[in-house]
Design an enzyme around this catalytic site. Structure first.
Site, short mmCIF file in Angstrom:
data_model
loop_
_atom_site.label_atom_id
_atom_site.label_comp_id
_atom_site.label_asym_id
_atom_site.label_seq_id
_atom_site.Cartn_x
_atom_site.Cartn_y
_atom_site.Cartn_z
CB SER A 1 -0.88 -0.01 1.25
OG SER A 1 -1.55 1.23 1.38
CE LYS B 1 -1.38 7.15 0.51
NZ LYS B 1 -0.26 6.94 1.46
CB VAL C 1 2.31 10.55 1.65
CG1 VAL C 1 1.07 10.76 0.79
CG2 VAL C 1 3.52 10.24 0.77
N GLY C 2 1.10 11.69 4.43
CA GLY C 2 -0.07 12.13 5.21
C GLY C 2 -1.38 11.60 4.68
CG ASN D 1 -2.18 2.44 7.73
OD1 ASN D 1 -1.49 2.34 8.74
ND2 ASN D 1 -1.83 3.17 6.69
CB CYS E 1 -0.22 6.20 8.79
SG CYS E 1 0.42 7.69 7.98
CE LYS F 1 1.82 -1.24 5.85
NZ LYS F 1 1.71 -0.68 4.50
N GLY G 1 12.60 0.84 2.66
CA GLY G 1 13.71 0.47 1.78
C GLY G 1 14.73 -0.42 2.47
N GLY H 1 9.43 -4.81 4.18
CA GLY H 1 10.46 -3.91 4.69
C GLY H 1 11.74 -4.12 3.91
C1 SIN Z 1 1.45 8.26 4.42
O1 SIN Z 1 0.50 8.43 3.65
O2 SIN Z 1 1.91 9.19 5.12
C2 SIN Z 1 2.10 6.91 4.53
C3 SIN Z 1 1.14 5.86 4.89
C4 SIN Z 1 1.60 4.95 5.98
O3 SIN Z 1 2.74 5.04 6.44
O4 SIN Z 1 0.82 4.12 6.43
#
Ligand code: SIN
Length: 303
Positions: A21, A45, A71-72, A126, A129, A164, A216, A242
């Protein structure tokens, strides 16, 4: 003959590779390069009940051996996903995993309710995040709140539920046991490791949000350790991720105890990472006399 199929909480996947995702959008852009049905599954996403614009730029920073993102949770919202993306994705010839996020328990539940009867195969909750002020990793930080949100969503979720987890905790096995006990059908881990980047000349943070999540190759050893610990702590399937960049990396996660693996950052570096890693995993199996990919799972020899 090689068997690449696996069963992930009742869902049959043609192979154990899943697009992670947040690194694959809704499959649209990658679909212009190759046939995305080669994936075992695609995790979309993170979706929230309402659309989100995400954090201000800069939101991405390259590091020595990975990527920092903040990204948020930018996304078009669950209604737009159901209307504009899912009909195409559901016909793409691979399983679909809907990753769902939110600010409050009600937020999560509302988004998951909207997925009722929708052609997705698994819901990925999720709770990890690190880039939003409310919700996200807040829920995943303690066993009590992780169990609470899992159980609230379980009640309204008519799909297999995978949770997750965040690596930014002191004991991953406590959180894993808590979500398993609250009704999760599977666990995916690890989300990103909280980090930051600094521009020494301007003495400012590179990311507008100051901190972000590192993914990464840099985090692969941490992820392997947590997948190994988690797979020994719970009896539900574990999906590992990961820093997987090669087929042999994927094999390492399966050996550590993952039933399937997610590929994330590799997609940003090599748009063809999915089909390449699949070929490499198949070659690894042939070269090492492994006819069934499932037979690698949890075979780490610790002496
Ligand atoms: C994000 O959109 O900031 C990343 C999503 C995530 O880490 O779950």
């Amino acid at each position: 003959m090689r068997n690449m199929t696996i069963d992930l909480c009742g869902v049959k996947l043609k192979n154990p590779l899943i697009a992670a995702s947040g690194t694959f959008g809704f499959g649209r852009e990658y679909g212009e390069f190759y046939d995305i049905s080669s994936w075992g599954a695609i995790a979309v996403k993170g979706l929230t009940n309402e659309p989100r614009e995400g954090n201000p730029p800069h939101r991405i920073a390259e590091t020595a051996s990975g990527v920092l993102n903040s990204v948020g949770l930018q996304n078009p919202g669950i209604d737009a996903f159901l209307r504009d993306e899912l009909p195409r994705l559901a016909r793409a010839g691979t399983a679909v995993i809907a990753n769902v996020a939110g600010s409050t328990a009600e937020d999560y539940a509302e988004a998951v309710r909207k997925l009722s009867g929708a052609p997705v195969d698994i819901v990925e909750l999720n709770i990890s995040c690190p880039n939003v002020k409310r919700g996200g990793a807040q829920f995943g930080a303690r066993p009590e709140s992780a169990a609470e949100i899992t159980s609230a969503v379980r009640k309204v979720c008519d799909h297999p539920l995978m949770v997750k987890l965040s690596p930014n905790v002191s004991d991953i096995t406590e959180i894993a046991r808590a979500v398993s006990g609250a009704g999760a059908d599977a666990i995916s881990l690890i989300n990103t490791v909280t980090g930051m980047a600094i521009d020494a000349k301007t003495r400012t943070p590179v990311l507008a949000n100051v901190t972000g999540g590192l993914s990464g190759p840099a985090i692969k050893p941490v992820a392997l350790r947590m997948v190994w610990q988690t797979s020994r702590a719970v009896s539900i399937p574990v999906v590992g991720m990961g820093g997987i960049m090669t087929g042999e990396d994927a094999a390492e996660f399966l050996i550590a105890g993952a039933n399937a693996v997610m590929i994330g950052t590799a997609n940003m570096i090599d748009p063809f990472a999915g089909p390449r890693i699949l070929r490499e995993l198949e070659n690894f199996m042939d070269e090492n006399g492994v006819p069934d990919v499932g037979s690698l799972v949890g075979t780490l020899k610790t002496g």
